[in-house]
Design a protein around this motif. Sequence first.
Motif, PDB file in Angstrom:
ATOM      1  N   PRO A  79       0.645  -1.162  -0.033  1.00 58.63           N
ATOM      2  CA  PRO A  79       0.062   0.192   0.012  1.00 58.63           C
ATOM      3  C   PRO A  79       0.711   1.215   0.096  1.00 58.63           C
ATOM      4  N   ASP A  80       2.109   1.157   0.398  1.00 59.41           N
ATOM      5  CA  ASP A  80       2.931   2.210   0.454  1.00 59.41           C
ATOM      6  C   ASP A  80       3.726   2.559  -0.841  1.00 59.41           C
ATOM      7  N   MET A  81       3.461   1.676  -1.700  1.00 61.36           N
ATOM      8  CA  MET A  81       4.086   1.737  -3.040  1.00 61.36           C
ATOM      9  C   MET A  81       5.421   1.484  -3.325  1.00 61.36           C
ATOM     10  N   LEU A  82       6.188   1.268  -2.048  1.00 66.89           N
ATOM     11  CA  LEU A  82       7.639   0.732  -1.851  1.00 66.89           C
ATOM     12  C   LEU A  82       7.747  -0.754  -1.989  1.00 66.89           C
ATOM     13  N   PRO A  83       8.816  -1.230  -2.681  1.00 65.60           N
ATOM     14  CA  PRO A  83       9.063  -2.909  -2.516  1.00 65.60           C
ATOM     15  C   PRO A  83       9.745  -3.155  -1.334  1.00 65.60           C
ATOM     16  N   ALA A  92      12.403 -10.112  -2.104  1.00 68.19           N
ATOM     17  CA  ALA A  92      12.515  -9.039  -3.180  1.00 68.19           C
ATOM     18  C   ALA A  92      11.195  -9.083  -3.799  1.00 68.19           C
ATOM     19  N   ILE A  93      10.071  -8.174  -3.366  1.00 71.75           N
ATOM     20  CA  ILE A  93       8.774  -8.520  -3.773  1.00 71.75           C
ATOM     21  C   ILE A  93       8.260  -6.980  -3.879  1.00 71.75           C
ATOM     22  N   GLY A  94       6.842  -6.902  -4.464  1.00 68.14           N
ATOM     23  CA  GLY A  94       6.219  -5.651  -4.300  1.00 68.14           C
ATOM     24  C   GLY A  94       6.602  -4.602  -5.156  1.00 68.14           C
ATOM     25  N   HIS A  95       7.147  -4.637  -6.079  1.00 70.67           N
ATOM     26  CA  HIS A  95       7.792  -3.523  -6.984  1.00 70.67           C
ATOM     27  C   HIS A  95       6.591  -2.833  -7.871  1.00 70.67           C
ATOM     28  N   PHE A 107      12.976   0.058   2.509  1.00 71.98           N
ATOM     29  CA  PHE A 107      12.340  -1.423   1.766  1.00 71.98           C
ATOM     30  C   PHE A 107      12.195  -2.467   2.576  1.00 71.98           C
ATOM     31  N   SER A 108      12.431  -2.401   3.938  1.00 75.02           N
ATOM     32  CA  SER A 108      12.488  -3.546   5.025  1.00 75.02           C
ATOM     33  C   SER A 108      11.144  -4.018   5.231  1.00 75.02           C
ATOM     34  N   ALA A 109      10.867  -5.083   5.229  1.00 82.73           N
ATOM     35  CA  ALA A 109       9.493  -5.750   5.693  1.00 82.73           C
ATOM     36  C   ALA A 109       9.216  -5.324   6.959  1.00 82.73           C
ATOM     37  N   ASP A 110      10.236  -4.963   7.914  1.00 88.37           N
ATOM     38  CA  ASP A 110       9.815  -4.642   9.303  1.00 88.37           C
ATOM     39  C   ASP A 110       8.854  -3.610   9.176  1.00 88.37           C
ATOM     40  N   ARG A 111       8.859  -2.586   8.297  1.00 87.16           N
ATOM     41  CA  ARG A 111       7.999  -1.359   8.327  1.00 87.16           C
ATOM     42  C   ARG A 111       6.542  -1.605   8.391  1.00 87.16           C
ATOM     43  N   PHE A 112       6.101  -3.000   8.088  1.00 83.98           N
ATOM     44  CA  PHE A 112       4.776  -3.493   8.512  1.00 83.98           C
ATOM     45  C   PHE A 112       4.517  -4.052   9.798  1.00 83.98           C
ATOM     46  N   ARG A 113       5.518  -4.147  10.671  1.00 80.03           N
ATOM     47  CA  ARG A 113       5.102  -4.968  11.832  1.00 80.03           C
ATOM     48  C   ARG A 113       4.496  -3.990  12.913  1.00 80.03           C
TER      49      ARG A 113
END
Length: 413
Positions: free
Chosen positions: A355-359, A373-376, A407-413
């Motif tokens: 949703p934030d448009m970043l991978p 390496a996803i969500g581009h 671009f870390s997945a931790d931003r969604f924690r």
Amino acid sequence: MKTDTIVLGAGIVGTSVAHHLAQRGRSVVLVDRRGPGEETSYGNAGLVERASIYPVAFPRKVSALLDVALGRNPAANYHWDALLRLAPWMFAYWRASSPARLLDYARHMETLLAFTVDEHDRLARAAGATHFFRDGGWLKLYRTAAGLDVERSEFPLARSYGLSAREVSVDEALTMEPSLRPVFTGAVIWSDPHSVSSPGGVTQAYAAHFAELGGEVRRGDARTLARLGSGWMVTTEEGPVEAPEVVVALGPWAMDVLRPFGLRLPLEVKRGYHMHYHTEGNAALSRPVLDEEGGYVITPMVGGIRLTTGVEFARRDALKSPVQLDKTEVLARGLFPLGARAEPEPWMGSRPAFPDMLPVIGPAPGQNGMWLAIGHQHLGFTLGPVTGRLLAEMMSGDVPCTDPAPFSADRFR
């Protein structure tokens, strides 16, 4: 078979990751259910979009939302039965599309976009794929003065990042592309992007060079991924492959593999369509052309003139509903002398997006030895090689070419 790294997904992102790891001396097996570049990486406008500092944002104006809801905007379509499930994601997407957060997006994305042209150039030269690439940027056309005003508002930020955007007259645009018809009132040429005549062909060339470096490409189902002690195992047609590390670069199918391991990331898809056309007479294009208010791109490809559509919000695996293609084809025929369709039915694919448009580029939370390496979203082809470089640097303990934290997945924690 034992190897250093398994890479799941042979699109442009996964292939680029595998290539960069092999260049660093790792043994790598690239696994996909199809051949390299045959899924999402095949069906796009073929842009190395150096200048995409503004994303494809969610409409904020009530009038724009009404145009989408009432089917008046050919750039967007939706399935009613998907909206309830997508509502939380779409609300987060709407919030991330505020003017302030779009500036944050631009600041973070520019750190990747700055490398895109050079990284593609390095891979293309190594893989003998330079014949697919062309200079000339891309041309954006506007049917109304209001649409052109919105584009002008992006110029100051673009120039602050050293990008080249120039407003041109209708006559100058027709000099650049003589086969266009003057159904527009203004145009802008963005000179920094490059484009290619076959995104799938480029990905296949990169995969072939990966194999020349000693890498191996195998057919297999990524959903067979399993823990094996402290490492990973996936089943392929040639047998199981084991490795201490795995990279998930599966685009719209990533969550099919990640959910069983307890990962909950807000990854959804934005579907899109394309069709190739013959041309009438000697009509030709030399670069991609975006009809901004028409909601489509036409661009020269090896298969003919490719028309790509905007966004469809639907379940990933729902049946095709190419209503946008039918609408935009009418508009495109008014702009350019398209001939007959060159294919029996339209291609459809899904753009994976957060949703934030970043991978997401980096380690998977709570899963030792797993990397993502996803969500581009709309920039997968553009960002593939720089994503490969950045992730390979992180996995190898090298100094990364840019700060991976945004671009870390931790931003969604």
